[in-house]
Design an enzyme around this catalytic site. Sequence first.
Site, PDB file in Angstrom:
ATOM      1  CB  ILE A  12      -3.255 -28.904 -28.632  1.00  0.00           C
ATOM      2  CG1 ILE A  12      -2.269 -27.728 -28.738  1.00  0.00           C
ATOM      3  CG2 ILE A  12      -2.719 -30.125 -29.378  1.00  0.00           C
ATOM      4  CD1 ILE A  12      -1.861 -27.310 -30.151  1.00  0.00           C
ATOM      5  CD  GLU A 139     -14.748 -25.611 -27.696  1.00  0.00           C
ATOM      6  OE1 GLU A 139     -15.010 -26.740 -28.130  1.00  0.00           O
ATOM      7  OE2 GLU A 139     -13.707 -24.995 -28.020  1.00  0.00           O
ATOM      8  CB  THR A 209     -24.986 -24.238 -39.781  1.00  0.00           C
ATOM      9  OG1 THR A 209     -24.819 -24.817 -38.482  1.00  0.00           O
ATOM     10  CG2 THR A 209     -24.524 -22.790 -39.743  1.00  0.00           C
ATOM     11  CD  GLN A 210     -31.048 -27.059 -42.584  1.00  0.00           C
ATOM     12  OE1 GLN A 210     -31.108 -26.905 -43.796  1.00  0.00           O
ATOM     13  NE2 GLN A 210     -32.090 -27.380 -41.852  1.00  0.00           N
ATOM     14  N   GLY A 211     -24.984 -28.220 -42.255  1.00  0.00           N
ATOM     15  CA  GLY A 211     -23.914 -28.949 -42.930  1.00  0.00           C
ATOM     16  C   GLY A 211     -23.961 -28.714 -44.427  1.00  0.00           C
ATOM     17  CB  ALA A 212     -23.303 -31.005 -47.264  1.00  0.00           C
ATOM     18  N   GLY A 239     -18.094 -26.079 -38.999  1.00  0.00           N
ATOM     19  CA  GLY A 239     -18.950 -25.034 -38.416  1.00  0.00           C
ATOM     20  C   GLY A 239     -18.124 -23.799 -38.064  1.00  0.00           C
ATOM     21  CG  ASP A 240     -15.081 -24.076 -35.243  1.00  0.00           C
ATOM     22  OD1 ASP A 240     -16.092 -23.723 -34.610  1.00  0.00           O
ATOM     23  OD2 ASP A 240     -14.320 -24.987 -34.864  1.00  0.00           O
TER      24      ASP A 240
HETATM   25  O1  RIB Z   1     -15.307 -27.224 -33.696  1.00  0.00           O
HETATM   26  C1  RIB Z   1     -14.214 -28.086 -33.722  1.00  0.00           C
HETATM   27  C2  RIB Z   1     -13.377 -27.891 -32.499  1.00  0.00           C
HETATM   28  O2  RIB Z   1     -14.115 -28.277 -31.377  1.00  0.00           O
HETATM   29  C3  RIB Z   1     -12.135 -28.746 -32.481  1.00  0.00           C
HETATM   30  O3  RIB Z   1     -11.025 -28.118 -33.095  1.00  0.00           O
HETATM   31  C4  RIB Z   1     -11.920 -28.999 -31.018  1.00  0.00           C
HETATM   32  O4  RIB Z   1     -10.898 -28.223 -30.481  1.00  0.00           O
HETATM   33  C5  RIB Z   1     -13.259 -28.695 -30.356  1.00  0.00           C
HETATM   34  O5  RIB Z   1     -13.144 -27.708 -29.476  1.00  0.00           O
END
Ligand code: RIB
Length: 287
Positions: A12, A139, A209-212, A239-240
């Site tokens: 969250i 992560e 990746t280079q953003g925009a 990025g996700d």
């Molecule tokens: O990449 C963005 C995410 O990184 C966020 O949603 C946050 O949870 C972090 O883990």
Amino acid sequence: MGKIIVIGSASIDLVVKTDILPEAGETVMGTSFFTNPGGKGANQAVAAARLSNEVYMIGAVGDDAYGKQILENLKDNHVDTTYMDIIDNEKSGTAHITLFEDDNRIIVVPAANNYITPDIVLPKLENFGEDDIILLQHEILEATVQSVVTYAAKHGIKVILNPAPYRELDKEVIEKVTWITPNESESELLFDHQVEQALKAYPRKLIITQGAKGALFYSDTQQLIEGYKKEVIDTTGAGDTFNGALAVALIENKSLEDAVNFANLAGSFSVTGLGAQGAMPYRKDLE
Ligand code: RIB
């Protein structure tokens, strides 16, 4: 068609917007606060599920209210949660995000996400095979990433590794994955500032990746697939979104050029609203 299996964090996000960044020992007033589902793994699963059909998530939440919210959100977004675990007497992961100017600063507390261990994950992978794509991030425990990559290489399952956030990575892992998608700063650290050489060493595998601006990879020559510029409200989760969309395009057998273009387009939508998943696009938006 194959399935997408996201193995990663679900959290969250606790988000504060501020016009002033506090110095050490200083207190400032923020302008707003909100909570929403996040975690790089869950974000990528939701991004993929909004654009395709069969998306599974392998991960863990705590036995708390946040855990329920995370699972409900995944289900609402048609992510299959059969392989999500609920950890007794543990908190769900949280990400503490400060939005300042056009960027974010994030502190992640993994909590239940640290229970995504190799012995929990590998048996679940027996339900998947060569047609499928695994999507991984940083992560979760390094040991889990390493074991999954080794398992996938042995069983012919393709892997996209999004090495975010940065941590040291064994060269062997890079060799074994099918695609690796660092952003600019992660690639500088991963390849000891020898990014040009790394692009050539890993043609059609290393996608930066280079953003925009778009995304770079090497294929005979350096290819920049240009990005799409949109008004930025919140870059969290861009990025996700790129990675989730990339998995969708690759499972649909698009060429790498088309897949990166599709991912760029999806990523550009995601910055136009608040929250990591707030403005992630649906298929109809991209068509
Ligand atoms: O990449 C963005 C995410 O990184 C966020 O949603 C946050 O949870 C972090 O883990």
